[in-house]
Design a protein around this motif. Sequence first.
Motif, PDB file in Angstrom:
ATOM      1  N   SER A   2      93.682 -22.089  34.340  1.00  0.00           N
ATOM      2  CA  SER A   2      93.601 -23.280  35.164  1.00  0.00           C
ATOM      3  C   SER A   2      94.953 -23.989  35.239  1.00  0.00           C
ATOM      4  CB  SER A   2      92.567 -24.224  34.564  1.00  0.00           C
ATOM      5  OG  SER A   2      92.867 -24.448  33.221  1.00  0.00           O
ATOM      6  N   TYR A   5      96.434 -29.966  33.051  1.00  0.00           N
ATOM      7  CA  TYR A   5      95.625 -31.178  33.157  1.00  0.00           C
ATOM      8  C   TYR A   5      96.497 -32.353  33.645  1.00  0.00           C
ATOM      9  CZ  TYR A   5      93.251 -35.154  30.929  1.00  0.00           C
ATOM     10  OH  TYR A   5      92.689 -36.365  30.643  1.00  0.00           O
ATOM     11  N   HIS A   9      98.580 -34.371  27.437  1.00  0.00           N
ATOM     12  CA  HIS A   9      97.937 -34.909  26.231  1.00  0.00           C
ATOM     13  C   HIS A   9      98.869 -35.852  25.472  1.00  0.00           C
ATOM     14  CE1 HIS A   9      95.285 -31.419  27.109  1.00  0.00           C
ATOM     15  NE2 HIS A   9      94.364 -32.275  26.743  1.00  0.00           N
ATOM     16  N   ARG A  20      86.243 -41.923  22.222  1.00  0.00           N
ATOM     17  CA  ARG A  20      84.935 -41.483  22.708  1.00  0.00           C
ATOM     18  C   ARG A  20      84.019 -40.966  21.591  1.00  0.00           C
ATOM     19  NH1 ARG A  20      87.498 -38.398  27.994  1.00  0.00           N
ATOM     20  NH2 ARG A  20      88.370 -40.310  28.883  1.00  0.00           N
ATOM     21  N   GLY A  44      86.201 -27.956  27.404  1.00  0.00           N
ATOM     22  CA  GLY A  44      87.249 -28.962  27.642  1.00  0.00           C
ATOM     23  C   GLY A  44      87.124 -30.098  26.650  1.00  0.00           C
ATOM     24  N   CYS A  45      87.100 -29.741  25.359  1.00  0.00           N
ATOM     25  CA  CYS A  45      86.757 -30.707  24.295  1.00  0.00           C
ATOM     26  C   CYS A  45      87.854 -31.735  24.045  1.00  0.00           C
ATOM     27  CB  CYS A  45      86.445 -29.965  23.008  1.00  0.00           C
ATOM     28  SG  CYS A  45      87.844 -28.976  22.417  1.00  0.00           S
ATOM     29  N   ASP A  67      89.363 -25.586  24.643  1.00  0.00           N
ATOM     30  CA  ASP A  67      90.285 -26.322  25.520  1.00  0.00           C
ATOM     31  C   ASP A  67      91.531 -25.444  25.691  1.00  0.00           C
ATOM     32  OD1 ASP A  67      90.516 -29.637  26.248  1.00  0.00           O
ATOM     33  OD2 ASP A  67      92.357 -28.429  26.402  1.00  0.00           O
ATOM     34  N   PRO A  68      92.117 -25.392  26.887  1.00  0.00           N
ATOM     35  CA  PRO A  68      93.306 -24.540  27.076  1.00  0.00           C
ATOM     36  C   PRO A  68      94.543 -25.048  26.347  1.00  0.00           C
ATOM     37  CG  PRO A  68      92.365 -25.213  29.198  1.00  0.00           C
ATOM     38  CD  PRO A  68      91.678 -26.008  28.146  1.00  0.00           C
ATOM     39  N   ASP A  94      89.686 -21.059  27.967  1.00  0.00           N
ATOM     40  CA  ASP A  94      89.548 -21.514  29.342  1.00  0.00           C
ATOM     41  C   ASP A  94      88.152 -21.094  29.817  1.00  0.00           C
ATOM     42  OD1 ASP A  94      89.639 -21.533  32.181  1.00  0.00           O
ATOM     43  OD2 ASP A  94      91.820 -21.318  32.136  1.00  0.00           O
ATOM     44  N   ILE A  95      87.408 -22.007  30.397  1.00  0.00           N
ATOM     45  CA  ILE A  95      86.042 -21.676  30.826  1.00  0.00           C
ATOM     46  C   ILE A  95      86.031 -20.517  31.829  1.00  0.00           C
ATOM     47  CG2 ILE A  95      85.948 -23.469  32.629  1.00  0.00           C
ATOM     48  CD1 ILE A  95      83.011 -22.297  30.438  1.00  0.00           C
ATOM     49  N   HIS A 115      82.413 -32.994  29.238  1.00  0.00           N
ATOM     50  CA  HIS A 115      82.596 -34.426  29.490  1.00  0.00           C
ATOM     51  C   HIS A 115      83.973 -34.676  30.093  1.00  0.00           C
ATOM     52  CE1 HIS A 115      83.489 -38.692  28.378  1.00  0.00           C
ATOM     53  NE2 HIS A 115      82.316 -38.817  28.963  1.00  0.00           N
ATOM     54  N   GLN A 116      83.979 -35.199  31.326  1.00  0.00           N
ATOM     55  CA  GLN A 116      85.222 -35.533  32.052  1.00  0.00           C
ATOM     56  C   GLN A 116      86.112 -34.300  32.230  1.00  0.00           C
ATOM     57  OE1 GLN A 116      84.928 -38.311  33.351  1.00  0.00           O
ATOM     58  NE2 GLN A 116      83.897 -39.686  31.968  1.00  0.00           N
ATOM     59  N   LEU A 121      89.056 -29.617  37.561  1.00  0.00           N
ATOM     60  CA  LEU A 121      89.124 -28.183  37.838  1.00  0.00           C
ATOM     61  C   LEU A 121      89.288 -27.919  39.327  1.00  0.00           C
ATOM     62  CD1 LEU A 121      86.244 -27.008  35.461  1.00  0.00           C
ATOM     63  CD2 LEU A 121      88.690 -27.262  34.958  1.00  0.00           C
TER      64      LEU A 121
HETATM   65  C1  LIG Z   1      89.659 -35.724  30.422  1.00  0.00           C
HETATM   66  S1  LIG Z   1      89.882 -34.492  29.210  1.00  0.00           S
HETATM   67  C2  LIG Z   1      88.277 -34.603  28.408  1.00  0.00           C
HETATM   68  C3  LIG Z   1      88.314 -34.278  26.943  1.00  0.00           C
HETATM   69  C4  LIG Z   1      86.987 -34.480  26.206  1.00  0.00           C
HETATM   70  N1  LIG Z   1      85.909 -33.722  26.814  1.00  0.00           N
HETATM   71  C5  LIG Z   1      86.651 -35.948  26.157  1.00  0.00           C
HETATM   72  O1  LIG Z   1      85.859 -36.413  26.965  1.00  0.00           O
HETATM   73  O2  LIG Z   1      87.233 -36.651  25.315  1.00  0.00           O
HETATM   74  C6  LIG Z   1      89.724 -32.949  30.113  1.00  0.00           C
HETATM   75  C7  LIG Z   1      90.021 -31.741  29.252  1.00  0.00           C
HETATM   76  O3  LIG Z   1      89.651 -30.562  29.993  1.00  0.00           O
HETATM   77  C8  LIG Z   1      90.556 -29.547  29.615  1.00  0.00           C
HETATM   78  N2  LIG Z   1      90.514 -28.452  30.618  1.00  0.00           N
HETATM   79  C9  LIG Z   1      91.212 -28.365  31.767  1.00  0.00           C
HETATM   80  N3  LIG Z   1      90.956 -27.181  32.383  1.00  0.00           N
HETATM   81  C10 LIG Z   1      90.075 -26.506  31.604  1.00  0.00           C
HETATM   82  C11 LIG Z   1      89.453 -25.218  31.694  1.00  0.00           C
HETATM   83  N4  LIG Z   1      89.697 -24.391  32.720  1.00  0.00           N
HETATM   84  N5  LIG Z   1      88.596 -24.830  30.704  1.00  0.00           N
HETATM   85  C12 LIG Z   1      88.354 -25.662  29.669  1.00  0.00           C
HETATM   86  N6  LIG Z   1      88.916 -26.892  29.534  1.00  0.00           N
HETATM   87  C13 LIG Z   1      89.775 -27.318  30.487  1.00  0.00           C
HETATM   88  C14 LIG Z   1      91.892 -30.282  29.533  1.00  0.00           C
HETATM   89  O4  LIG Z   1      92.869 -29.569  28.787  1.00  0.00           O
HETATM   90  C15 LIG Z   1      91.493 -31.598  28.898  1.00  0.00           C
HETATM   91  O5  LIG Z   1      91.667 -31.610  27.490  1.00  0.00           O
END
Ligand SMILES: C[S@@+](CC[C@H](N)C(=O)[O-])C[C@H]1O[C@@H](n2cnc3c(N)ncnc32)[C@H](O)[C@@H]1O
Length: 275
Positions: A2, A5, A9, A20, A44-45, A67-68, A94-95, A115-116, A121
Amino acid sequence: MSKPYIHGHHSSVLRSHTWRTVENSCAHLLPYLTSPSLNILDVGCGPGTITVDLASRIPQGSILAIDPSAEVIEKARKHAQEKNVSNVRFEVGDIFDWKALDGVEEATFDIVHAHQVLQHLQDSLSALQVMKRLTKPGGIVAVRDVDYSACTWYPEIEGMREWLDLYIRVAQGLKGDPNIGKKLHAVAIQAGFERSEIETSVGTWTFSTPEERAFWCGLWADRTVQSSFKSNAIESGHATEADLQRIVETWRDLEGREDGWFTVMNGQIICHVKS
Ligand SMILES: C[S@@+](CC[C@H](N)C(=O)[O-])C[C@H]1O[C@@H](n2cnc3c(N)ncnc32)[C@H](O)[C@@H]1O
């Protein structure tokens, strides 16, 4: 793989994510934590505070969280150690590349949670389809995302509309959908769920007391010029340094207003996978 982001971070971003908990960010999931031995996937933790909270609620179960970003996964592992929570495994992943993940097969998890994440994506539909595939029959897919177009604030400070408009344009430029909160159920229908299998709800975050405004307005002021959002906004041609500086001052203005208020509307779906 992907796209990176939008915010990256930086600490100004993680200040928001590490605040959170299950209570403040996925209370819609609480009725489904029905057994202490559930098997959960957290997609995407980020820094993992929600994940670790979830893990502590299912002491005989287990969570895989992906998480990537290797950097944020390291932070999440440290957080789990500090909280003495051992039934969670954080992996860089990566999902869209789920087949590369150890222990992940179709119909593996009781709950697949994000979550978020979907808002960021490029292909939220494919992600939801994968999440559905990875869920056991009888399990659930749980998703929560903001709808930026539904954010509201008081008073109507000049500049806040400029911030919202810029944020939406930058996020859309990166092929994300910052207004996905109200459409999650529609994406779920496209992903193959029947409407009757989808529960919808809304969860809000409100920042109004001096402490809440200092937290929320302060982190937006900082992330506007300190996180990857700055380079994304400038390099895409959507903003100049001066525009961003004006937005920082706008957030500081809202923070300083005794009668200031900001509410975030988050769309929530629980999708039931057929038994
Ligand atoms: C807004 S943050 C949310 C983090 C966590 N879920 C929270 O709510 O605290 C979005 C996260 O999604 C991850 N992300 C982005 N693309 C992704 C993918 N293809 N697969 C898994 N995670 C992904 C990002 O790296 C980022 O850490």
